[in-house]
Write a protein that holds these residues in place. Structure first.
Motif, PDB file in Angstrom:
ATOM      1  N   PRO A 149       0.804  -1.227   0.000  1.00  0.00           N
ATOM      2  CA  PRO A 149       0.000   0.000   0.000  1.00  0.00           C
ATOM      3  C   PRO A 149       0.835   1.274   0.000  1.00  0.00           C
ATOM      4  O   PRO A 149       0.341   2.326  -0.364  1.00  0.00           O
ATOM      5  N   ASP A 150       2.097   1.187   0.383  1.00  0.00           N
ATOM      6  CA  ASP A 150       2.961   2.365   0.443  1.00  0.00           C
ATOM      7  C   ASP A 150       3.810   2.562  -0.809  1.00  0.00           C
ATOM      8  O   ASP A 150       4.720   3.382  -0.812  1.00  0.00           O
ATOM      9  N   ASP A 151       3.542   1.838  -1.870  1.00  0.00           N
ATOM     10  CA  ASP A 151       4.315   1.962  -3.104  1.00  0.00           C
ATOM     11  C   ASP A 151       3.827   3.200  -3.860  1.00  0.00           C
ATOM     12  O   ASP A 151       2.834   3.151  -4.581  1.00  0.00           O
ATOM     13  N   ILE A 152       4.532   4.315  -3.687  1.00  0.00           N
ATOM     14  CA  ILE A 152       4.063   5.592  -4.236  1.00  0.00           C
ATOM     15  C   ILE A 152       4.084   5.650  -5.761  1.00  0.00           C
ATOM     16  O   ILE A 152       3.434   6.507  -6.343  1.00  0.00           O
ATOM     17  N   ASP A 153       4.779   4.736  -6.413  1.00  0.00           N
ATOM     18  CA  ASP A 153       4.772   4.716  -7.872  1.00  0.00           C
ATOM     19  C   ASP A 153       3.384   4.404  -8.426  1.00  0.00           C
ATOM     20  O   ASP A 153       3.083   4.705  -9.579  1.00  0.00           O
ATOM     21  N   TYR A 154       2.534   3.808  -7.637  1.00  0.00           N
ATOM     22  CA  TYR A 154       1.190   3.448  -8.069  1.00  0.00           C
ATOM     23  C   TYR A 154       0.122   4.389  -7.538  1.00  0.00           C
ATOM     24  O   TYR A 154      -1.059   4.185  -7.781  1.00  0.00           O
ATOM     25  N   CYS A 155       0.541   5.399  -6.817  1.00  0.00           N
ATOM     26  CA  CYS A 155      -0.416   6.301  -6.176  1.00  0.00           C
ATOM     27  C   CYS A 155      -0.461   7.647  -6.882  1.00  0.00           C
ATOM     28  O   CYS A 155       0.553   8.144  -7.369  1.00  0.00           O
ATOM     29  N   VAL A 156      -1.643   8.237  -6.888  1.00  0.00           N
ATOM     30  CA  VAL A 156      -1.811   9.596  -7.394  1.00  0.00           C
ATOM     31  C   VAL A 156      -1.256  10.551  -6.340  1.00  0.00           C
ATOM     32  O   VAL A 156      -1.539  10.416  -5.154  1.00  0.00           O
ATOM     33  N   ASP A 157      -0.469  11.518  -6.777  1.00  0.00           N
ATOM     34  CA  ASP A 157       0.095  12.511  -5.866  1.00  0.00           C
ATOM     35  C   ASP A 157      -0.953  13.593  -5.620  1.00  0.00           C
ATOM     36  O   ASP A 157      -1.271  14.389  -6.505  1.00  0.00           O
TER      37      ASP A 157
END
Length: 119
Positions: free
Chosen positions: A44-52
Motif C-alpha cells: 500500500p505504500d508503493d508511491i509509484d502506483y499512487c496519485v500525488d
C-alpha cells in the motif's frame, strides 16, 4: 476500484458571463473523486502506483485560476480532462461551485463524471 477524494479545493478565478464577473476574481470551490486501482501496488505504500494529491491539487488550482471560462460546465470539463492525464486515474467526478453566485443559495455548481477512453 478505489476512490481518492480531495475536498473543498478553494481557488480564485474569472468565471461567469456577466461583464462584472469578467473583471474580478471570484471564489471557486472544487471537489474531486479519482477512481484508481490502488491495490495494483505490491504494498500500500508503493508511491509509484499512487496519485500525488499535492500535484493534482496544484494542477486543479492552476486551471481554475487561469482558465477564465464563461461557464462552470466548461471549467469542470477542463479539470476532468486534466485529472485523466494521470494514467493512474481511470475515472473522475469533478464538482465545481461558485459560492454566493445566486441570492438565497449557498452556492451553485455543476458535477461531471468522465472516464478514461480505452483504446
Amino acid at each position: 476500484m478505489d476512490k481518492i477524494i480531495i475536498k473543498n479545493i478553494l481557488a480564485r478565478g474569472i468565471i461567469g458571463i456577466h461583464e462584472w464577473e469578467r473583471e474580478k476574481k471570484q471564489d471557486i470551490l472544487i471537489n474531486l473523486e479519482l477512481l484508481t486501482k490502488i491495490r495494483q501496488a505490491e504494498t500500500p505504500d508503493d508511491i509509484d502506483y499512487c496519485v500525488d494529491y499535492s500535484i493534482m491539487t496544484k494542477k486543479v488550482i492552476f486551471i481554475a485560476e487561469n482558465a477564465k471560462r464563461l461557464t462552470l460546465e466548461a471549467l469542470a470539463e477542463d479539470i476532468a480532462q486534466a485529472c485523466l492525464e494521470d494514467i493512474r486515474v481511470l475515472k473522475t467526478t469533478v464538482r465545481v461551485e461558485k459560492p454566493g453566485a445566486v441570492r438565497f443559495s449557498e452556492s451553485v455548481g455543476v458535477e461531471v463524471e468522465r472516464s478514461r477512453k480505452l483504446a
